[in-house]
Design a protein around this motif. Structure first.
Motif, PDB file in Angstrom:
ATOM      1  N   GLY A  70     -11.288 169.645  28.250  1.00 28.32           N
ATOM      2  CA  GLY A  70     -10.530 168.500  28.735  1.00 28.32           C
ATOM      3  C   GLY A  70     -10.593 168.293  30.223  1.00 28.32           C
ATOM      4  N   HIS A  71     -11.109 169.275  30.951  1.00 27.37           N
ATOM      5  CA  HIS A  71     -11.190 169.142  32.406  1.00 27.37           C
ATOM      6  C   HIS A  71     -12.354 168.269  32.848  1.00 27.37           C
ATOM      7  CE1 HIS A  71     -13.985 172.352  31.364  1.00 27.37           C
ATOM      8  NE2 HIS A  71     -14.602 172.156  32.524  1.00 27.37           N
ATOM      9  N   MET A  72     -13.280 168.004  31.965  1.00 27.46           N
ATOM     10  CA  MET A  72     -14.467 167.222  32.333  1.00 27.46           C
ATOM     11  C   MET A  72     -14.130 165.735  32.355  1.00 27.46           C
ATOM     12  SD  MET A  72     -17.618 169.228  30.525  1.00 27.46           S
ATOM     13  CE  MET A  72     -18.256 170.687  31.366  1.00 27.46           C
ATOM     14  N   MET A  73     -14.540 165.069  33.429  1.00 22.61           N
ATOM     15  CA  MET A  73     -14.197 163.667  33.624  1.00 22.61           C
ATOM     16  C   MET A  73     -15.391 162.729  33.552  1.00 22.61           C
ATOM     17  SD  MET A  73     -11.253 163.723  36.578  1.00 22.61           S
ATOM     18  CE  MET A  73     -12.059 164.871  37.694  1.00 22.61           C
ATOM     19  N   PHE A  74     -16.598 163.230  33.903  1.00 20.21           N
ATOM     20  CA  PHE A  74     -17.773 162.368  33.948  1.00 20.21           C
ATOM     21  C   PHE A  74     -18.978 163.104  33.383  1.00 20.21           C
ATOM     22  CE2 PHE A  74     -15.076 160.952  37.494  1.00 20.21           C
ATOM     23  CZ  PHE A  74     -14.922 159.617  37.152  1.00 20.21           C
ATOM     24  N   MET A  75     -19.942 162.318  32.886  1.00 20.55           N
ATOM     25  CA  MET A  75     -21.191 162.865  32.364  1.00 20.55           C
ATOM     26  C   MET A  75     -22.363 162.207  33.088  1.00 20.55           C
ATOM     27  SD  MET A  75     -24.062 162.299  30.302  1.00 20.55           S
ATOM     28  CE  MET A  75     -23.777 160.990  29.123  1.00 20.55           C
ATOM     29  N   VAL A  76     -23.338 162.999  33.475  1.00 17.75           N
ATOM     30  CA  VAL A  76     -24.540 162.462  34.093  1.00 17.75           C
ATOM     31  C   VAL A  76     -25.756 162.856  33.261  1.00 17.75           C
ATOM     32  CG1 VAL A  76     -23.551 162.544  36.416  1.00 17.75           C
ATOM     33  CG2 VAL A  76     -24.947 164.453  35.608  1.00 17.75           C
ATOM     34  N   ALA A  77     -26.756 161.960  33.245  1.00 19.71           N
ATOM     35  CA  ALA A  77     -27.975 162.220  32.479  1.00 19.71           C
ATOM     36  C   ALA A  77     -29.084 161.319  33.002  1.00 19.71           C
ATOM     37  CB  ALA A  77     -27.753 161.954  30.994  1.00 19.71           C
ATOM     38  N   PRO A  78     -30.332 161.743  32.877  1.00 18.24           N
ATOM     39  CA  PRO A  78     -31.444 160.862  33.258  1.00 18.24           C
ATOM     40  C   PRO A  78     -31.615 159.740  32.245  1.00 18.24           C
ATOM     41  CG  PRO A  78     -32.283 162.894  32.299  1.00 18.24           C
ATOM     42  CD  PRO A  78     -30.802 163.066  32.417  1.00 18.24           C
ATOM     43  N   ARG A  79     -32.102 158.598  32.739  1.00 19.10           N
ATOM     44  CA  ARG A  79     -32.425 157.466  31.867  1.00 19.10           C
ATOM     45  C   ARG A  79     -33.688 156.816  32.407  1.00 19.10           C
ATOM     46  NH1 ARG A  79     -28.394 152.435  31.405  1.00 19.10           N
ATOM     47  NH2 ARG A  79     -29.414 151.946  33.401  1.00 19.10           N
ATOM     48  N   GLY A  80     -34.806 157.150  31.792  1.00 17.12           N
ATOM     49  CA  GLY A  80     -36.079 156.680  32.321  1.00 17.12           C
ATOM     50  C   GLY A  80     -36.315 157.292  33.699  1.00 17.12           C
ATOM     51  N   GLU A  81     -36.596 156.463  34.685  1.00 15.84           N
ATOM     52  CA  GLU A  81     -36.801 156.953  36.041  1.00 15.84           C
ATOM     53  C   GLU A  81     -35.504 157.043  36.825  1.00 15.84           C
ATOM     54  OE1 GLU A  81     -39.709 154.461  37.869  1.00 15.84           O
ATOM     55  OE2 GLU A  81     -41.342 155.125  36.567  1.00 15.84           O
ATOM     56  N   ASP A  82     -34.411 156.539  36.246  1.00 14.58           N
ATOM     57  CA  ASP A  82     -33.115 156.550  36.917  1.00 14.58           C
ATOM     58  C   ASP A  82     -32.213 157.644  36.361  1.00 14.58           C
ATOM     59  OD1 ASP A  82     -33.747 154.332  38.541  1.00 14.58           O
ATOM     60  OD2 ASP A  82     -33.147 152.935  36.955  1.00 14.58           O
ATOM     61  N   TRP A  83     -31.019 157.739  36.932  1.00 12.42           N
ATOM     62  CA  TRP A  83     -29.979 158.631  36.447  1.00 12.42           C
ATOM     63  C   TRP A  83     -28.699 157.821  36.270  1.00 12.42           C
ATOM     64  CZ3 TRP A  83     -29.825 164.135  35.770  1.00 12.42           C
ATOM     65  CH2 TRP A  83     -31.086 164.754  35.924  1.00 12.42           C
ATOM     66  N   GLY A 124     -19.171 175.153  33.382  1.00 13.96           N
ATOM     67  CA  GLY A 124     -18.012 175.975  33.698  1.00 13.96           C
ATOM     68  C   GLY A 124     -16.789 175.140  34.003  1.00 13.96           C
ATOM     69  N   ALA A 125     -16.193 175.371  35.164  1.00 13.57           N
ATOM     70  CA  ALA A 125     -14.967 174.661  35.552  1.00 13.57           C
ATOM     71  C   ALA A 125     -15.254 173.300  36.178  1.00 13.57           C
ATOM     72  CB  ALA A 125     -14.170 175.521  36.532  1.00 13.57           C
ATOM     73  N   SER A 126     -16.495 172.940  36.320  1.00 13.07           N
ATOM     74  CA  SER A 126     -16.843 171.659  36.935  1.00 13.07           C
ATOM     75  C   SER A 126     -16.352 170.497  36.074  1.00 13.07           C
ATOM     76  CB  SER A 126     -18.355 171.548  37.126  1.00 13.07           C
ATOM     77  OG  SER A 126     -18.709 170.231  37.528  1.00 13.07           O
ATOM     78  N   PRO A 127     -15.886 169.419  36.695  1.00  8.85           N
ATOM     79  CA  PRO A 127     -15.473 168.230  35.942  1.00  8.85           C
ATOM     80  C   PRO A 127     -16.643 167.318  35.583  1.00  8.85           C
ATOM     81  CG  PRO A 127     -14.983 167.917  38.263  1.00  8.85           C
ATOM     82  CD  PRO A 127     -15.543 169.312  38.134  1.00  8.85           C
ATOM     83  N   ILE A 128     -17.861 167.774  35.888  1.00  7.41           N
ATOM     84  CA  ILE A 128     -19.055 166.951  35.656  1.00  7.41           C
ATOM     85  C   ILE A 128     -19.947 167.647  34.634  1.00  7.41           C
ATOM     86  CG2 ILE A 128     -21.084 165.876  36.704  1.00  7.41           C
ATOM     87  CD1 ILE A 128     -19.514 166.089  39.421  1.00  7.41           C
ATOM     88  N   ALA A 179     -28.776 161.574  44.132  1.00  7.35           N
ATOM     89  CA  ALA A 179     -27.887 160.451  44.394  1.00  7.35           C
ATOM     90  C   ALA A 179     -26.777 160.354  43.354  1.00  7.35           C
ATOM     91  CB  ALA A 179     -28.689 159.152  44.445  1.00  7.35           C
ATOM     92  N   ILE A 180     -27.122 160.549  42.087  1.00 10.02           N
ATOM     93  CA  ILE A 180     -26.102 160.402  41.043  1.00 10.02           C
ATOM     94  C   ILE A 180     -25.088 161.528  41.119  1.00 10.02           C
ATOM     95  CG2 ILE A 180     -27.005 161.692  39.055  1.00 10.02           C
ATOM     96  CD1 ILE A 180     -25.745 158.048  39.018  1.00 10.02           C
ATOM     97  N   MET A 181     -25.521 162.748  41.481  1.00  8.15           N
ATOM     98  CA  MET A 181     -24.574 163.843  41.609  1.00  8.15           C
ATOM     99  C   MET A 181     -23.638 163.619  42.786  1.00  8.15           C
ATOM    100  SD  MET A 181     -25.055 165.743  39.006  1.00  8.15           S
ATOM    101  CE  MET A 181     -24.011 167.134  39.449  1.00  8.15           C
ATOM    102  N   GLU A 182     -24.155 163.032  43.844  1.00 10.09           N
ATOM    103  CA  GLU A 182     -23.299 162.711  44.988  1.00 10.09           C
ATOM    104  C   GLU A 182     -22.264 161.660  44.578  1.00 10.09           C
ATOM    105  OE1 GLU A 182     -23.663 161.245  49.675  1.00 10.09           O
ATOM    106  OE2 GLU A 182     -25.477 161.697  48.500  1.00 10.09           O
ATOM    107  N   MET A 183     -22.684 160.667  43.834  1.00  6.47           N
ATOM    108  CA  MET A 183     -21.746 159.662  43.347  1.00  6.47           C
ATOM    109  C   MET A 183     -20.718 160.282  42.409  1.00  6.47           C
ATOM    110  SD  MET A 183     -24.323 156.439  42.663  1.00  6.47           S
ATOM    111  CE  MET A 183     -23.012 155.262  42.258  1.00  6.47           C
ATOM    112  N   ALA A 184     -21.155 161.224  41.576  1.00  6.12           N
ATOM    113  CA  ALA A 184     -20.235 161.885  40.664  1.00  6.12           C
ATOM    114  C   ALA A 184     -19.164 162.660  41.421  1.00  6.12           C
ATOM    115  CB  ALA A 184     -21.006 162.816  39.731  1.00  6.12           C
ATOM    116  N   GLU A 185     -19.558 163.359  42.460  1.00  6.68           N
ATOM    117  CA  GLU A 185     -18.585 164.108  43.265  1.00  6.68           C
ATOM    118  C   GLU A 185     -17.584 163.157  43.917  1.00  6.68           C
ATOM    119  OE1 GLU A 185     -18.183 167.230  43.308  1.00  6.68           O
ATOM    120  OE2 GLU A 185     -20.065 168.043  42.500  1.00  6.68           O
ATOM    121  N   LEU A 186     -18.063 162.013  44.403  1.00 11.50           N
ATOM    122  CA  LEU A 186     -17.170 161.019  45.004  1.00 11.50           C
ATOM    123  C   LEU A 186     -16.204 160.463  43.964  1.00 11.50           C
ATOM    124  CD1 LEU A 186     -19.746 159.111  47.247  1.00 11.50           C
ATOM    125  CD2 LEU A 186     -17.854 160.570  48.057  1.00 11.50           C
ATOM    126  N   ALA A 187     -16.695 160.231  42.755  1.00 12.58           N
ATOM    127  CA  ALA A 187     -15.835 159.712  41.694  1.00 12.58           C
ATOM    128  C   ALA A 187     -14.751 160.701  41.320  1.00 12.58           C
ATOM    129  CB  ALA A 187     -16.690 159.362  40.478  1.00 12.58           C
TER     130      ALA A 187
END
Length: 305
Positions: A223-236, A200-204, A292-300
């Motif tokens: 165009g409002h989206m600024m960052f993308m998050v995704a899993p990578r193996g056991e990490d994000w 939706g309106a989220s920038p993530i 953790a990655i979503m928290e970092m995304a919000e901070l970014a």
């Protein structure tokens, strides 16, 4: 009609007939690939496809040359090489042989023609010069395939044919890789569109795995989206979104205070337990969990608003 012979010219080779051979040998694996200048072989005949030689273009007689005058042109006036002609007539069959879904055939055929075939056609006909690639001119695909020709003082009578046959699987790997990537983009499109709608309106933008997404994102006017998050193996991972595939510039960079840090130092800098790494270029960060990655995304996001 059963195709028994695939005929092109002997001697030195170029990317266009080599890449044409990739397509034709995949479709007609039992046919003999013949490189010759003997006149009797360069005349159309039943069971024969002639390409890049013969002085004529007539699909009804299975001859696909482009050196004659007038030479065959695309609808927009740009010239064909033998590769473009073979792709126009056999490309869809080739894609089907590679198990490209029928619903995607036309789109992938067109995309491959524009991104892969047309540049080869233009270069082979002198419509563009290698210098357009600047310092990478010797690293273009036609240049790299050309580097597989025999050296000038190789006096073996079979040197050209041996080099052509050795270059064929190399050329095949590039063609098939490009098709695989285009097919993957087609498969990813629906997943990315669903993720955009969900955000939706989220920038993530959150994706279920790493996948091609930028062209879909741009086409969706997100165009409002600024960052993308995704899993990578056991990490994000937390990724910046490039402005385009032609630049490393991003819509937004990760915080400067995170750059080049890892583990405890990064946790201290961002205040997120589980933060593991941030590239010095500030285009990717890694954490041990989705939380953790979503928290970092919000901070970014907050850092650039």
């Amino acid at each position: 009609m059963t195709i028994t012979h695939l005929v092109t010219h002997s001697g030195g080779f170029h990317a266009d007939e080599l890449l044409s051979s990739v397509v034709l040998t995949r479709l007609f694996p039992a046919a003999a690939l013949l490189r010759t200048r003997e006149r009797e072989w360069l005349e159309p005949a039943e069971g024969r496809i002639i390409f890049d030689v013969g002085g004529d273009y007539d699909a009804s007689r299975q001859i696909y040359d482009h050196h004659q005058r007038p030479s065959p042109l695309r609808d927009d006036g740009q010239p064909f090489s033998s590769f473009g002609l073979i792709w126009a007539h056999y490309g869809r069959d080739y894609l089907a042989a590679l198990d490209v879904p029928g619903a995607d055939l036309d789109a992938i055929h067109s995309a491959f023609d524009e991104e892969f075939v047309l540049p080869v056609d233009l270069l082979d006909n002198g419509a563009i010069q290698p210098s357009v690639a600047g310092p990478l001119a010797e690293l273009t695909l036609p240049a790299l395939l050309g580097s597989l020709k025999p050296v000038f003082d190789d006096t073996s009578p079979t040197a050209d044919d041996d080099a052509f046959l050795a270059a064929l699987p190399v050329a095949r790997s590039f063609v098939e890789a490009s098709v695989r990537n285009l097919a993957a983009k087609a498969r990813a499109r629906g997943v990315v569109l669903e993720a955009i709608a969900k955000a939706g309106a989220s920038p993530i933008l959150e994706l279920p795995m790493g996948m091609p997404y930028l062209s879909v994102l741009n086409a969706a006017d997100a165009g409002h989206m600024m960052f993308m998050v995704a899993p990578r193996g056991e990490d994000w991972t937390l990724n910046g979104i490039k402005l385009s595939n032609d630049t490393f510039d991003q819509r937004a960079d990760l915080p400067a205070a995170w750059a080049g840090l890892s583990d405890a130092a990064l946790e201290a800098a961002c205040g997120v337990k589980g933060a593991k790494f941030c590239h010095n270029g500030r285009f990717i960060a890694v954490a041990s969990s989705r939380e953790a990655i979503m928290e970092m995304a919000e901070l970014a996001v907050k850092a650039v608003q």
